[in-house]
Design an enzyme around this catalytic site. Structure first.
Site, PDB file in Angstrom:
ATOM      1  N   TYR A 142    -149.055 -81.739  -6.702  1.00  0.00           N
ATOM      2  CA  TYR A 142    -147.949 -81.803  -5.745  1.00  0.00           C
ATOM      3  C   TYR A 142    -146.944 -80.696  -6.037  1.00  0.00           C
ATOM      4  O   TYR A 142    -146.597 -80.430  -7.185  1.00  0.00           O
ATOM      5  CB  TYR A 142    -147.247 -83.157  -5.821  1.00  0.00           C
ATOM      6  CG  TYR A 142    -148.116 -84.309  -5.367  1.00  0.00           C
ATOM      7  CD1 TYR A 142    -148.669 -84.311  -4.088  1.00  0.00           C
ATOM      8  CD2 TYR A 142    -148.394 -85.371  -6.212  1.00  0.00           C
ATOM      9  CE1 TYR A 142    -149.479 -85.364  -3.672  1.00  0.00           C
ATOM     10  CE2 TYR A 142    -149.196 -86.427  -5.808  1.00  0.00           C
ATOM     11  CZ  TYR A 142    -149.735 -86.410  -4.535  1.00  0.00           C
ATOM     12  OH  TYR A 142    -150.532 -87.443  -4.126  1.00  0.00           O
TER      13      TYR A 142
ATOM     14  N   ARG B 120    -146.562 -76.275   6.037  1.00  0.00           N
ATOM     15  CA  ARG B 120    -147.335 -76.579   4.827  1.00  0.00           C
ATOM     16  C   ARG B 120    -148.595 -77.311   5.261  1.00  0.00           C
ATOM     17  O   ARG B 120    -148.650 -77.907   6.342  1.00  0.00           O
ATOM     18  CB  ARG B 120    -146.539 -77.436   3.835  1.00  0.00           C
ATOM     19  CG  ARG B 120    -146.254 -78.836   4.333  1.00  0.00           C
ATOM     20  CD  ARG B 120    -145.420 -79.653   3.355  1.00  0.00           C
ATOM     21  NE  ARG B 120    -146.122 -79.910   2.106  1.00  0.00           N
ATOM     22  CZ  ARG B 120    -146.871 -80.977   1.891  1.00  0.00           C
ATOM     23  NH1 ARG B 120    -147.051 -81.901   2.830  1.00  0.00           N
ATOM     24  NH2 ARG B 120    -147.472 -81.158   0.726  1.00  0.00           N
TER      25      ARG B 120
END
Length: 326
Positions: free
Chosen positions: A31, A211
Site C-alpha cells: 500500500y 491511481r
C-alpha cells in the site's frame, strides 16, 4: 435492427489486451500513495463494453432499491456541478456519441448511443427523473462518489456505486475518509491513511489525479456487493489449478480524483476493468510480473483482498505458464 444494434458500431473495437490497465510497475506491491497526475484530465473512458455495462448498471439500480445509490440532501448543489462537468466532457470529447443544447438554464442532453434525450432545467432536480449524480451515472461506465470537504475533513456524501469491490455506499455514506478506509490492514496503523488524507485535502482544482487499485475475483462479476456475498463469495471454492485461467480474473479499478471548484469537494470516479488469467498469460511480461507480485505479497493483503483461499492455485497456474512460456 434495433437502435442499440445500430449504434454499437460507433464504438470502435479495441482488443482487451491493448486497453487493459495492468497495474504493476514492479515485482512487489504494498500500500502506498501511488497517485499520479491525470493527463489528459478526463473523468470517463468509453470502451466496447459500454452497452453491456450501462445495461448492467441500470439493472442493478432498479433491483437494489437504493442500495447502489445514496446521497444526503445537502449534496445536491455539488451533484449539479458534477453533472455539468461530465456532460461538458462527454459532448466535447465524444461529440458523435453525445450532444448538449443549452438555452440559459434550459438544457437538452442527447445520448446517441442509447437513442435517449432528456430536457431539464439546470439546478431544478424536479425536472430530472433521478438526482443529478444518479442521472449522469446511468450514462457512463464509471461509478461516481462525491466526497465533501468541510471542517478540515473529508466525508462521503453521495455516490452511485454499482460495481463495488466488496464495499457498499449504503454502509459507508456519511463516513470520514479515515473511517471508510479503516478495514484496510496496516493502512491506518502505518500512518499512510493520514498522509493520503492530507494529500487529498490539498488537492487543487484543475489538477486531477489518478491511481490504479486491484484485486482478484472469480468469474467476470462487476457487482461484488458485500450484501450479495452469498451469491459470489462461494464461487471461490470452485477454483482449481486447472480452471484458474477461465474462472479467475484480475480486477483493476482506474480511480480518478477531481477537485470541484464550486463545492470544494472531490469527485471520485471508478472505472472497473476485468481480464481472465487465460487472457492475461498471453502477455509474457505480465505473466512474469504478476507471478512475482503474488509470490511476494503478504498473506494479510491477500486475505483483505479476498483471495487468500485460492492464492496458491493462482501462483501455480502462473508458474506453469511462466515456465512454459505460453
Amino acid at each position: 435492427m434495433n437502435q442499440t444494434q445500430m449504434t454499437q458500431e460507433k464504438i470502435p473495437y479495441q482488443p482487451l489486451m491493448e486497453r487493459f490497465p495492468f497495474p504493476f510497475k514492479g515485482d512487489s506491491y504494498r500500500y502506498s500513495n501511488n497517485s499520479v497526475a491525470l493527463d489528459p484530465p478526463l473523468v470517463l473512458t468509453i470502451t466496447p463494453d459500454y452497452f453491456y455495462e450501462i445495461e448492467k448498471k441500470r439493472s442493478i439500480l432498479s433491483a437494489t432499491k437504493n442500495q447502489a445509490y445514496q446521497s444526503f440532501s445537502h449534496s445536491i448543489d455539488a451533484q449539479w456541478e458534477i453533472l455539468e462537468l461530465i456532460m461538458n466532457e462527454m459532448t466535447s470529447v465524444y461529440p458523435n456519441y453525445f450532444h448538449l443544447d443549452k438555452s440559459g438554464d434550459h438544457w437538452t442532453f442527447t445520448n446517441h448511443l442509447l437513442g435517449e434525450e432528456q430536457s431539464f432545467i439546470f439546478g431544478d432536480s424536479t425536472t430530472l427523473p433521478f438526482e443529478p449524480l444518479d442521472f449522469i451515472g446511468r450514462h457512463i461506465q464509471e461509478d461516481l462518489v462525491y466526497i465533501a470537504q468541510r471542517d478540515g475533513d473529508l466525508y462521503m456524501d453521495a455516490g452511485q456505486l454499482c460495481f463495488p469491490a466488496n464495499w457498499s455506499i449504503a454502509f459507508n455514506l456519511g463516513m470520514t475518509y479515515t473511517e471508510f478506509h479503516s478495514p484496510v490492514p496496516h493502512f491506518t496503523s502505518s500512518g499512510l491513511v493520514e498522509k493520503v488524507r492530507n494529500f487529498l485535502l490539498r488537492m487543487e482544482a484543475g489538477s486531477p489525479w489518478t491511481r490504479l487499485n486491484w484485486t482478484i475475483t472469480v468469474e467476470p462479476i462487476l457487482d461484488t456487493f458485500p450484501e450479495t456475498f452469498d451469491l459470489w463469495g462461494p464461487k471461490k471454492d470452485q477454483v482449481t489449478v486447472e480452471n484458474t485461467g477461465e474462472l479467475v480474473h484480475l480486477r483493476v479499478e482506474d480511480q480518478r480524483l477531481f477537485r470541484l471548484p464550486g463545492s470544494n469537494g472531490i469527485l471520485f470516479s471508478i472505472h472497473t476493468h476485468l481480464i481472465s488469467l487465460h487472457e492475461l498469460v498471453q502477455n509474457h511480461e505480465w505473466t512474469e510480473r504478476f507471478y512475482r507480485v503474488l509470490t511476494d505479497l503478504p498473506d494479510y493483503m491477500a486475505e483483505y483482498k479476498g483471495f487468500i483461499s485460492y492464492k496458491e492455485k493462482i501462483t501455480e497456474y502462473l508458474k506453469n505458464h511462466r515456465v512454459k512460456g505460453e
